[in-house]
Design an enzyme around this catalytic site. Structure first.
Site, mmCIF file in Angstrom:
data_model
loop_
_atom_site.group_PDB
_atom_site.id
_atom_site.type_symbol
_atom_site.label_atom_id
_atom_site.label_comp_id
_atom_site.label_asym_id
_atom_site.label_seq_id
_atom_site.Cartn_x
_atom_site.Cartn_y
_atom_site.Cartn_z
ATOM 1 N N GLU A 10 0.820 -1.199 0.000
ATOM 2 C CA GLU A 10 0.000 0.000 0.000
ATOM 3 C C GLU A 10 0.866 1.265 0.000
ATOM 4 O OE1 GLU A 10 -3.144 2.824 0.401
ATOM 5 O OE2 GLU A 10 -2.963 0.816 -0.471
ATOM 6 N N HIS A 44 2.582 1.836 -3.326
ATOM 7 C CA HIS A 44 1.624 2.334 -4.321
ATOM 8 C C HIS A 44 1.403 3.833 -4.151
ATOM 9 C CE1 HIS A 44 -1.665 2.504 -7.089
ATOM 10 N NE2 HIS A 44 -2.553 2.773 -6.151
ATOM 11 N N HIS A 52 -12.605 2.872 -9.851
ATOM 12 C CA HIS A 52 -11.245 3.333 -9.594
ATOM 13 C C HIS A 52 -10.300 2.951 -10.734
ATOM 14 C CE1 HIS A 52 -7.654 3.594 -6.603
ATOM 15 N NE2 HIS A 52 -7.851 4.722 -7.234
ATOM 16 N N HIS A 108 -19.245 -10.863 -16.243
ATOM 17 C CA HIS A 108 -17.960 -10.405 -16.773
ATOM 18 C C HIS A 108 -17.457 -11.333 -17.876
ATOM 19 C CE1 HIS A 108 -13.995 -8.750 -17.120
ATOM 20 N NE2 HIS A 108 -13.432 -9.870 -16.708
ATOM 21 N N HIS A 138 -3.411 -10.060 -16.492
ATOM 22 C CA HIS A 138 -4.786 -9.800 -16.913
ATOM 23 C C HIS A 138 -5.069 -8.296 -16.909
ATOM 24 C CE1 HIS A 138 -8.866 -11.024 -17.713
ATOM 25 N NE2 HIS A 138 -9.337 -10.416 -16.640
#
Length: 303
Positions: free
Chosen positions: A60, A63, A125, A217, A279
C-alpha cells in the site's frame, strides 16, 4: 519539427509510471492490502514513513509513493506538452484529461481509506486510472510523431469502421468495470471452472449475486473478443493500404486474445498473482490502443 529527446524520454517515463500505478492498484486490490496503512491518508499508520513494515504496509505504501511521484511527472508533461505542442488539436485536451483523472483516481483511493466506499464505487477506480493512462499514452505517441511515421494524418475510414471503433471502445469500458466489480465483490473464485461456472453441473442461470457478477464479466469479455475479431477481419480485408488501421486492429486482436487466456488462467490457477497482474496489463494495453483508434476516427477524412 522533431521533438526534443528529453521530452520523449520524459513522456516514456510518465507512461511507464502510469502503467505502474495501474498495476500497483491492481496488486493492492488482489492482495487485500488496501488497509495496510489503516484509516490514514496521506500518512501511513500515523507516520509519514511507516515504522512497522508488513507485506500489506509495503504494498500500500509503495503504491502511494509511486502515485505521488508519477503525479509530478504527469503535471510537468502536461504543462510541457501544452506549451510546446498546443497547436496540435488533441494535445490540450489530453493534457487536461491525464491530470484530471489522475487526481480523481487518487481522491477515490483516499476516500476509500478514510471513510470506505461501496463495491460499485470502488470498481470505478481502475477505469478512471485507465483514462489517465490512455491520455498520457496518446500524448507520448504524439510526441514521438507516430502519426507522421504511419501516415495517420492521411487516414480514410469508412463510416462502418468508425462506428464499430467508437462502439467497441465504449463497450470496453463496461468490460473493465465488470472485471473490477469481480475483484471488489470477491467473486473471483465463486465459479471454479471455465468457461461455465461449473462444467460438471452446467446451469444457464447463475444462482446468486456473486455468480451473476462473475458470469456477467465472462459474457462481456466473450462479446468484446468476438467484436474485435470481426473488426480485425474487416480491417484485414479492406484496409491493407492503411498500415496504422491494418496493424492496429491486428494488435488489438492479439491483445484481446491474450486477455481472454489470462482471464481463464486466473480462474484455473486459483488467482495466481502474476497471471492476475498480466490480466490487468492486457486490458490496460487494449484500452490504450482502442483510444488511439478513436483518435484516428477523429482525424479520418470525411467520406
Amino acid at each position: 519539427m522533431q521533438q526534443s529527446k528529453y521530452m520523449k524520454w520524459f513522456a516514456v517515463a510518465a507512461t511507464v509510471g502510469m502503467l505502474l500505478i495501474l498495476l500497483g492498484g491492481a496488486l493492492v486490490t488482489k492482495t487485500d492490502s488496501g488497509m495496510g496503512c489503516g484509516r490514514n491518508w496521506p500518512d501511513c499508520n500515523g507516520s509519514l514513513i511507516p515504522k512497522e513494515i508488513t507485506k500489506e504496509v509495503f504494498i500500500e505504501f509503495s503504491h502511494r509513493v509511486v502515485t505521488g511521484s508519477v503525479s509530478f511527472l504527469i503535471l510537468i508533461l502536461s504543462v510541457w506538452s501544452w506549451r510546446k505542442l498546443g497547436h496540435i488539436k488533441e494535445v490540450k485536451l489530453l493534457s487536461f484529461l491525464a491530470l484530471f483523472f489522475l487526481v480523481a483516481q487518487a481522491l477515490i483511493g483516499a476516500a476509500q481509506v478514510l471513510w470506505g466506499q461501496g463495491d460499485f464505487i470502488l470498481a470505478l477506480h481502475f477505469g478512471i486510472s485507465l483514462i489517465s493512462f490512455s491520455s498520457v499514452f496518446l500524448l507520448t505517441l504524439i510526441i514521438f510523431e507516430v502519426d507522421q511515421r504511419f501516415d495517420a494524418d492521411k487516414v480514410h475510414m469508412a463510416s462502418k469502421l468508425k462506428w464499430h471503433t467508437i462502439g467497441v471502445t465504449l463497450y470496453s469500458y463496461i468490460v473493465v468495470y465488470t472485471g473490477a466489480l469481480v475483484r471488489h465483490t470477491n467473486s473471483s473464485l465463486v465459479c471454479p471452472d471455465w468457461p461455465l461456472c461449473n462444467n460438471r453441473a452446467p446451469s444457464i442461470i447463475p444462482s446468486n449475486f456473486y455468480e451473476w457478477v462473475q458470469m456477467g464479466h465472462r459474457i462481456a469479455a466473450a462479446m468484446i473478443f468476438f467484436w474485435i475479431l470481426y473488426i480485425a477481419i474487416h480491417a484485414i480485408k479492406h484496409y491493407k493500404d492503411q498500415r496504422v488501421i491494418y496493424w492496429g486492429w491486428i494488435f488489438a486482436l492479439i491483445i484481446v486474445s491474450l486477455q481472454v487466456v489470462a482471464g481463464m488462467s486466473v480462474v484455473l490457477s486459483r488467482l495466481n498473482i502474476y497471471l492476475a497482474l498480466s490480466h490487468s496489463l492486457f486490458i490496460t494495453l487494449l484500452f490504450g490502443l482502442l483510444c488511439y483508434m478513436i483518435l484516428l476516427v477523429s482525424r479520418s477524412r470525411i467520406d
